[in-house]
Design a protein around this motif. Sequence first.
Motif, PDB file in Angstrom:
ATOM      1  N   PRO A  21       0.781  -1.311  -0.093  1.00 12.28           N
ATOM      2  CA  PRO A  21      -0.043  -0.021  -0.139  1.00 12.28           C
ATOM      3  C   PRO A  21       0.676   1.281  -0.135  1.00 12.28           C
ATOM      4  O   PRO A  21       1.997   1.271   0.508  1.00 12.28           O
ATOM      5  N   LEU A  22       0.191   2.208  -0.427  1.00 15.83           N
ATOM      6  CA  LEU A  22       1.100   3.513  -0.942  1.00 15.83           C
ATOM      7  C   LEU A  22       1.286   4.210   0.535  1.00 15.83           C
ATOM      8  O   LEU A  22       0.673   4.248   1.497  1.00 15.83           O
ATOM      9  N   GLU A 301      -3.499  15.290  -2.572  1.00 12.43           N
ATOM     10  CA  GLU A 301      -3.226  14.109  -3.183  1.00 12.43           C
ATOM     11  C   GLU A 301      -4.632  13.734  -4.072  1.00 12.43           C
ATOM     12  O   GLU A 301      -4.624  13.115  -5.220  1.00 12.43           O
ATOM     13  N   LYS A 302      -5.682  14.550  -3.963  1.00  9.46           N
ATOM     14  CA  LYS A 302      -6.918  13.991  -4.423  1.00  9.46           C
ATOM     15  C   LYS A 302      -7.135  14.197  -5.989  1.00  9.46           C
ATOM     16  O   LYS A 302      -7.863  13.242  -6.642  1.00  9.46           O
ATOM     17  N   ASN A 303      -6.276  15.125  -6.555  1.00 10.17           N
ATOM     18  CA  ASN A 303      -6.225  15.291  -7.863  1.00 10.17           C
ATOM     19  C   ASN A 303      -5.181  14.206  -8.629  1.00 10.17           C
ATOM     20  O   ASN A 303      -4.961  14.407  -9.982  1.00 10.17           O
ATOM     21  N   GLN A 304      -4.424  13.541  -7.885  1.00 11.02           N
ATOM     22  CA  GLN A 304      -3.455  12.500  -8.421  1.00 11.02           C
ATOM     23  C   GLN A 304      -3.887  11.099  -8.595  1.00 11.02           C
ATOM     24  O   GLN A 304      -3.193  10.133  -8.841  1.00 11.02           O
ATOM     25  N   PHE A 305      -5.310  10.933  -8.577  1.00 11.44           N
ATOM     26  CA  PHE A 305      -5.639   9.749  -8.831  1.00 11.44           C
ATOM     27  C   PHE A 305      -5.943   9.443 -10.399  1.00 11.44           C
ATOM     28  O   PHE A 305      -6.445  10.157 -11.088  1.00 11.44           O
ATOM     29  N   LEU A 331      -2.380   6.129  -7.202  1.00 10.16           N
ATOM     30  CA  LEU A 331      -2.385   7.505  -6.676  1.00 10.16           C
ATOM     31  C   LEU A 331      -0.790   8.008  -6.911  1.00 10.16           C
ATOM     32  O   LEU A 331       0.226   7.180  -6.543  1.00 10.16           O
ATOM     33  N   SER A 332      -0.674   8.948  -7.547  1.00 13.82           N
ATOM     34  CA  SER A 332       0.639   9.457  -8.001  1.00 13.82           C
ATOM     35  C   SER A 332       1.511   8.445  -8.628  1.00 13.82           C
ATOM     36  O   SER A 332       2.652   8.293  -8.693  1.00 13.82           O
ATOM     37  N   GLY A 333       0.936   7.688  -9.687  1.00 13.34           N
ATOM     38  CA  GLY A 333       1.389   6.515 -10.397  1.00 13.34           C
ATOM     39  C   GLY A 333       1.516   5.364  -9.816  1.00 13.34           C
ATOM     40  O   GLY A 333       1.986   4.397 -10.271  1.00 13.34           O
ATOM     41  N   LYS A 334       1.216   5.273  -8.473  1.00 10.29           N
ATOM     42  CA  LYS A 334       1.601   3.913  -7.892  1.00 10.29           C
ATOM     43  C   LYS A 334       0.263   3.159  -7.413  1.00 10.29           C
ATOM     44  O   LYS A 334      -0.959   3.768  -7.056  1.00 10.29           O
TER      45      LYS A 334
END
Length: 390
Positions: A21-22, A301-305, A331-334
Amino acid sequence: MKRMILFALALLLLIPVWSTPLSVEAAPSVSTHAESAALIDVSSDRILYSSQGDKSMRIASLTKIMTAIVAIEHGKLSDQVTISRNAAGKEGSSIYLKLGEEMSLQHLLYGMMLRSGNDAATAIAEHVGGSVEGFAYMMNEKARLIGMEHSSFKNPSGLDEEGHYSTANDMAKLTAYALRNPVFREIVKTKVKKAPNPNETWDYTWMNKNKMLNLYDGADGVKTGYTKIAKRCLVSSATRNGQQLAVVTLNDPDDWADHTKLLDYGFKNFPLHPLVNKGDVIDGTSYVAGISFGYPALESEKNQFTSQIQMNDPASANYRLGEVGAVHYMLSGKPIGSVPLFMKGSPRLKLDDHGAFSFSGSLGGTSGGADKWLFIVQYLFRIVFTGRSA
């Protein structure tokens, strides 16, 4: 030849393919009095806060979280357990069981988790594992399967013993896993429990030692712990707005206040962000989401999904089980989780999220992911050895 290929595929599916998990970066600061601490989101397994989280430490009666989930998964709650001399004479906290007394496994679990009875823990271990040593082996196997990489269990009670230890991060993983079991959830949120007492005219009455159940709004678990070496240890959980968090502190002289602080911190800074609802049509396809899926994230982070659709081969086991593909979320590419895709009207949509064999949160592989692969392996072995797919 076809059967050999399926057999090989089944073996390959036993190899974990999910990712960790991230982790959290650039989160607001928070501190506690604990020597080691961790905060986890239960549905996703995302560690939201960790301070010396991988430090190996004594965990006292937090051990009983593992004892309970192993017993629930491998025992029969209605079984009558006969109390041995070893169990009746166990030192430390007790529910005062007598030699030869009989009590159901279910009631022993309540006595162990609410009152931290070492006698109950020993009786449970002997009944489910055949011996304390046999049960300890089961505990360590479960730890390995959950991904507790820095833990070792020697007994079911948490009494100090060389080689018996865990970490805040590992105990957070274990707690998240256990809280997804409905029997475990019901036990640890219970404030008062009565049980038949064969030795007296009055019933046992057990008050839960976990004060967080009364101190914190939404609190619903899980376990206290203390020995002279381990000092004060505590795992608590709480649910608000459909999100459940759990906190672990080891050697914390101000644990009630610190747990309140960390739970507030988690709910404020890491709310669940809904990404898809069960039954929603996925853009660009005619298929629907098999489960609802949300993920805890910072506001930043919510705009990185992001998401990616992957279709299954029509000849694959997944496809034959009704899962035409999956939406993989990042999320952030992960990678953070995966949602199965079904045809509209699929009977699989009538199952609950666990029954849909989703990754339901993270790919960190505790319950949903592991269950999915286990089911597929069993399905393939049935084809290999019986020639039947149903």
